[in-house]
Design a protein around this motif. Structure first.
Motif, PDB file in Angstrom:
ATOM      1  N   LEU A 336       0.835  -1.194   0.000  1.00  0.00           N
ATOM      2  CA  LEU A 336       0.000   0.000   0.000  1.00  0.00           C
ATOM      3  C   LEU A 336       0.871   1.245   0.000  1.00  0.00           C
ATOM      4  O   LEU A 336       1.936   1.268   0.640  1.00  0.00           O
ATOM      5  CB  LEU A 336      -0.910   0.019   1.230  1.00  0.00           C
ATOM      6  N   ASN A 338       2.079   4.803   1.174  1.00  0.00           N
ATOM      7  CA  ASN A 338       2.149   5.439   2.490  1.00  0.00           C
ATOM      8  C   ASN A 338       2.086   4.437   3.641  1.00  0.00           C
ATOM      9  O   ASN A 338       1.616   4.758   4.734  1.00  0.00           O
ATOM     10  CB  ASN A 338       1.052   6.501   2.643  1.00  0.00           C
ATOM     11  N   ARG A 339       2.590   3.238   3.379  1.00  0.00           N
ATOM     12  CA  ARG A 339       2.685   2.225   4.444  1.00  0.00           C
ATOM     13  C   ARG A 339       4.113   1.701   4.589  1.00  0.00           C
ATOM     14  O   ARG A 339       4.345   0.720   5.253  1.00  0.00           O
ATOM     15  CB  ARG A 339       1.720   1.068   4.171  1.00  0.00           C
ATOM     16  N   GLY A 340       5.064   2.361   3.929  1.00  0.00           N
ATOM     17  CA  GLY A 340       6.454   2.003   4.123  1.00  0.00           C
ATOM     18  C   GLY A 340       7.117   1.415   2.902  1.00  0.00           C
ATOM     19  O   GLY A 340       6.445   0.967   1.958  1.00  0.00           O
ATOM     20  N   PRO A 371       8.029   1.625   8.983  1.00  0.00           N
ATOM     21  CA  PRO A 371       7.295   0.404   8.636  1.00  0.00           C
ATOM     22  C   PRO A 371       7.838  -0.193   7.349  1.00  0.00           C
ATOM     23  O   PRO A 371       8.424   0.507   6.522  1.00  0.00           O
ATOM     24  CB  PRO A 371       5.854   0.897   8.460  1.00  0.00           C
ATOM     25  N   GLN A 373       7.170  -3.305   4.123  1.00  0.00           N
ATOM     26  CA  GLN A 373       6.253  -4.202   3.448  1.00  0.00           C
ATOM     27  C   GLN A 373       7.050  -5.165   2.560  1.00  0.00           C
ATOM     28  O   GLN A 373       8.261  -5.019   2.405  1.00  0.00           O
ATOM     29  CB  GLN A 373       5.260  -3.417   2.582  1.00  0.00           C
ATOM     30  N   ASP A 420       6.479   7.421   1.800  1.00  0.00           N
ATOM     31  CA  ASP A 420       7.351   6.264   1.598  1.00  0.00           C
ATOM     32  C   ASP A 420       8.776   6.656   1.236  1.00  0.00           C
ATOM     33  O   ASP A 420       9.735   6.021   1.696  1.00  0.00           O
ATOM     34  CB  ASP A 420       6.760   5.355   0.516  1.00  0.00           C
TER      35      ASP A 420
END
Length: 446
Positions: A336, A338-340, A371, A373, A420
């Motif tokens: 996703l 803006n989730r890393g 974070p 992913q 990110d």
């Protein structure tokens, strides 16, 4: 890490860098300018080198690839080198050598598709041109200069739907005849065509007054979208721009290296031609990095020992899960925005990530409070590749492939999250300043 850029400062600088870098030549020049202002000393490959610990250096090749190196004070054989790699090129349209066309009194330029470009988004955009021009000066010497028209001078108009009723269902794009840009309407169909090299000479002398251009001999010119990079979304969650793939990673590498200390050796490499396979003198499959290491460490045994203690982060964008096309992703591996940053894995070595390098990267993310992913392509689909497997196989350095999740990769205008890139920058700073040396894990028990 008290001097870390804030999120706003990082993104502000990113937008400026994207807008000022319409070609790999301009990106490399902008990287070099920033590095020189930070105290990096330019090297020239044709000169003899005397590299000294504690100093900072940069070298370019073909004006489109760059290596920046911090020669750490600690012995290389003890610490190894922290390497971050990216690429300066993006898919685009390049002007052909004999490009001039007259079609019913319209002046057009023949173009060639560079890389795996999404062609449909090139229609109906305000296009400009930029690149490198090689010329003969008044003394008969050959020289080169960068050029950027900087204004909308071309367009590729769509065919009206009235003339192609199946356009939304069946239209395909022929790269030879359907994407020829329009620049000028001539006074009459039989009017002599403008000479493109003459146009370049006029523009070159306008941009560089006093440049002794006697004749333009050749050029490497690309078209680009004049729409400026921008924040988009109700809450400004996204960045929309051309060339996010992969200038975002180049900018991340630059800002990370500028935060690196002088104790451990660190290296940033941004190479050209990744989008077409990296097989060139200045591509990742070429000898640029290996020759740099050979000159830094002429003795083979020592060089191999240093490489064993080194690690490379190959930074190239990742495919974020598209909300309109979720079935294109593995159900457990849809990153996703803006989730890393994303760790990219491929069993067939399209990415160079291993469990060891992935573990180390996760450690750096943890230390930076970032974070993380993971991405794996669907098993029934292929995936792209990066400079990571190329450098890992050519140089022998342990490597991880990572990137920021994006949408519309290889479009004329791509989309990334605002967080990110900043997070990957923070992770890059941790990587370059990792105190434990060498970067190695405990060997498996025998």
């Amino acid at each position: 890490m008290t001097n870390l850029l804030s999120l706003d400062d990082f993104n502000s600088g990113l937008l400026q860098f994207l807008g000022a870098s319409p070609t790999p030549f301009h990106a490399t020049a902008n990287l070099a300018k920033r590095l020189i202002s930070a105290g990096f000393e330019p090297l020239y490959e044709g000169d003899a080198w005397q590299l000294e610990p504690g100093k900072r250096y940069l070298v370019t090749r073909n004006d489109s690839s760059i290596i920046a190196f911090i020669y750490g004070k600690s012995p290389l054989v003890e610490t190894g080198i922290r390497v971050l790699g990216a690429h300066t090129d993006s898919p685009c349209l390049k002007v052909k050598p004999q490009a001039e066309l007259n079609r019913r009194g319209y002046f057009q330029l023949g173009v060639e598709v560079y890389g795996g470009a999404l062609l449909a988004p090139w229609y109906d955009r305000d296009l400009s041109m930029a690149g490198r021009v090689s010329y003969r000066d008044n003394q008969g010497q050959i020289a080169s200069a960068l050029i950027d028209f900087g204004r909308a001078i071309a367009i590729i108009p769509s065919l009206a739907i009235h003339l192609d009723r199946e356009a939304n269902n069946l239209r395909t794009i022929n790269a030879q005849k359907d994407i020829v840009p329009l620049l000028l309407q001539l006074p009459a169909e039989d009017t002599a065509l403008p000479d493109f090299r003459t146009l370049l000479q006029v523009e070159l002398q306008r941009q560089h007054p006093g440049l002794p251009v006697a004749q333009v001999l050749d050029y490497e010119i690309s078209l680009y979208d004049t729409q400026a990079p921008a924040f988009v979304g109700l809450e400004q969650d996204f960045i929309a721009s051309a060339r996010i793939d992969n200038l975002l990673s180049c900018y991340i590498g630059l800002q990370s290296l500028l935060q690196a200390g002088n104790e451990v050796s660190s290296l940033l490499i941004c190479t050209d031609h990744e989008e077409v396979g990296s097989a060139s003198c200045c591509g990742a499959k070429g000898p640029m990095l290996q020759q740099f290491l050979d000159r830094l460490l002429p003795e083979v045994d020592q060089r191999v020992r240093v490489i064993e203690r080194s690690m490379m982060i190959s930074a190239d964008n990742a495919h974020g899960i598209h909300p309109n096309f979720m079935d294109k992703h593995d159900e457990n591996h849809g990153p996703l925005l803006n989730r890393g940053p994303v760790i990219k894995v491929n069993a067939n070595q399209r990415y160079a990530t291993t469990s060891e390098t992935s573990a180390l990267f996760r450690l750096f993310c943890e230390k930076a409070d970032v974070p993380v992913q993971a991405f794996v392509a669907r098993t029934d689909m292929g995936c792209g590749s990066t400079i990571g497997p190329v450098v890992a196989s050519e140089v022998g350095i342990k490597t991880i492939d990572v990137g920021c999740p994006t949408f519309a990769m290889h479009s004329i205008r791509e989309l990334a999250g605002t967080k990110d890139g900043w997070w990957l920058y923070k992770t890059g700073v941790e990587f370059f300043n990792y105190a434990k040396a060498p970067i190695a894990l405990v060997a498996l028990p025998k």
